[in-house]
Design a protein around this motif. Structure first.
Motif, short mmCIF file in Angstrom:
data_model
loop_
_atom_site.label_atom_id
_atom_site.label_comp_id
_atom_site.label_asym_id
_atom_site.label_seq_id
_atom_site.Cartn_x
_atom_site.Cartn_y
_atom_site.Cartn_z
N SER A 85 5.19 -30.18 -11.16
CA SER A 85 6.45 -29.79 -11.78
C SER A 85 6.83 -28.38 -11.36
O SER A 85 6.01 -27.45 -11.43
CB SER A 85 6.33 -29.86 -13.30
N LYS A 87 10.45 -25.52 -11.34
CA LYS A 87 11.57 -25.17 -12.21
C LYS A 87 12.73 -26.15 -12.09
O LYS A 87 13.29 -26.60 -13.09
CB LYS A 87 12.05 -23.74 -11.90
N ASN A 88 13.11 -26.48 -10.85
CA ASN A 88 14.29 -27.31 -10.63
C ASN A 88 13.98 -28.67 -10.02
O ASN A 88 14.90 -29.40 -9.65
CB ASN A 88 15.29 -26.57 -9.74
N SER A 89 12.71 -29.00 -9.88
CA SER A 89 12.38 -30.24 -9.18
C SER A 89 11.00 -30.74 -9.57
O SER A 89 10.20 -30.05 -10.20
CB SER A 89 12.42 -30.00 -7.67
N PHE A 90 10.73 -31.98 -9.16
CA PHE A 90 9.40 -32.58 -9.22
C PHE A 90 8.97 -32.88 -7.79
O PHE A 90 9.79 -33.28 -6.96
CB PHE A 90 9.40 -33.88 -10.02
N ASP A 110 15.18 -33.72 -7.54
CA ASP A 110 15.71 -32.85 -8.59
C ASP A 110 15.37 -33.43 -9.95
O ASP A 110 15.01 -34.60 -10.09
CB ASP A 110 17.21 -32.63 -8.42
N ARG A 111 15.48 -32.64 -10.98
CA ARG A 111 15.03 -33.05 -12.31
C ARG A 111 15.91 -34.11 -12.92
O ARG A 111 15.54 -34.74 -13.92
CB ARG A 111 14.89 -31.83 -13.22
N ASN A 145 12.51 -43.36 -13.35
CA ASN A 145 12.75 -42.00 -13.82
C ASN A 145 14.24 -41.72 -13.98
O ASN A 145 14.65 -41.01 -14.90
CB ASN A 145 12.13 -40.98 -12.86
N SER A 149 15.57 -40.62 -17.62
CA SER A 149 16.14 -39.27 -17.78
C SER A 149 17.53 -39.32 -18.40
O SER A 149 17.96 -38.36 -19.04
CB SER A 149 16.19 -38.56 -16.42
N SER A 266 6.48 -36.89 -17.94
CA SER A 266 7.62 -36.15 -18.49
C SER A 266 7.80 -36.45 -19.97
O SER A 266 8.03 -37.60 -20.36
CB SER A 266 8.90 -36.54 -17.73
N GLU A 268 10.31 -35.47 -21.75
CA GLU A 268 11.70 -35.86 -21.91
C GLU A 268 11.91 -37.32 -21.50
O GLU A 268 12.65 -38.06 -22.16
CB GLU A 268 12.62 -34.96 -21.09
#
Length: 306
Positions: A85, A87-90, A110-111, A145, A149, A266, A268
């Motif tokens: 993980s 900040k802005n991506s996996f 991207d997330r 995902n 999401s 995740s 979320e």
């Protein structure tokens, strides 16, 4: 049996080679600069379509080699992939004991799971050509995902079929619960349209729950593009006789979640999958189905009234 699904799909660049896939009401575009970078395998071909837009845009490329991603993974599947993980991506690294300790494939997404870069190691994969960039489980990770999401769907472990008289029927079960057996029981006497004998995607269309076929089949190898409305969900249990029992909603949510494929990496995504299942069971009831593996099970379902 097909319905149009609206989305915020992005328009693809006209100069890019691409293959469009339609899985679970999601448009996925595999893009590249060569035919090798957009090649799809036999399991995905029934899900090819013709679309100039994409919910998920994947750019594929072959690179000389991939180094091990630094740091500790957020989650390790215990099989082919681990996820890191940022900040802005996996970043999903795919590693096989057969190919050594370095990744043979890397997916940076991207997330929101709408845009991804897929890199494949020429050094490790060249001896195994032809290579299919989206080969399982890459395609499944992207779709499941994306759905979780946005809290718009979930993949479940089940057999889904469309009977000419009874309509859409969904039977959920863990491995060995009888999904492939159920598929075969229905196949000869009823000749239903079988969406999948192992993995189904559930989505809501307004207040109506629909099931979608996926490419990820079980031992009976049924996988079709298509979808159908559902009026109920059955949880398969082996029994000494055929019996259908309504489950309280809270128990039903737990049983369906236990037979789903949420994104365990995740928090979320897990919350999104559970929240969707809760809404899905507002639309349809969930039943436990203790069954005997013969044609009497079919008759029990056909004669059952809510």
């Amino acid at each position: 049996m097909l319905v149009e699904v609206t989305s915020n799909a992005a328009v693809l660049p006209p100069q890019t080679l691409h293959n469009s896939l339609h899985i679970g009401g999601v448009n996925l575009a595999l893009c590249g600069q060569s035919a090798e970078e957009i090649r799809v395998n036999e399991e995905l071909r029934p899900f090819l379509g013709d679309s100039s837009s994409a919910d998920i845009h994947v750019s594929a490329e072959f690179v000389d080699e991939l180094k091990t991603f630094p740091g500790n993974p957020q989650f390790d599947s215990g099989a082919l992939w681990r996820v890191f993980s940022e900040k802005n991506s996996f970043t999903f690294d795919f590693v096989s004991d057969l190919l050594g300790s370095h990744p043979y494939k890397r997916l940076v997404v991207d997330r929101a799971f709408s845009s991804a870069q897929l890199s494949l190691s020429n050094t490790l994969l060249a001896p195994y050509a032809p290579i299919f960039p989206l080969e399982y489980p890459t395609d499944e990770l992207l779709i499941t995902n994306y759905l979780a999401s946005r809290r718009i769907g979930v993949e479940v472990h089940g057999c889904g079929l469309i009977d000419s008289m009874a309509g859409g029927q969904l039977f959920l079960g863990h491995s060995g619960a009888g999904k492939s057996t159920t598929t075969r029981i229905w196949q000869l006497p009823r000749n239903p349209f079988i969406l999948s004998d192992d993995r189904i995607i559930l989505r809501l269309d307004g207040q109506q729950l629909r099931m979608y076929g996926t490419p990820w089949h079980g031992e009976a190898a049924f996988a079709e593009q298509g979808n159908a409305p559902l009026k109920r969900i059955f949880i398969l249990q082996h029994g000494t006789h055929n019996r259908i029992r309504l489950l309280p909603k809270a128990q039903g949510v737990g049983e369906v979640f236990a037979r789903s494929f949420p994104p365990f990496h995740s928090a979320e995504g897990l919350e999104g999958a559970l929240e969707f299942i809760n809404r899905a069971l507002d639309a349809v009831p969930c039943y436990e189905f203790q069954f005997v593996p013969d044609e009497t099970a079919i008759q029990t379902v056909l004669e059952f009234h809510d």
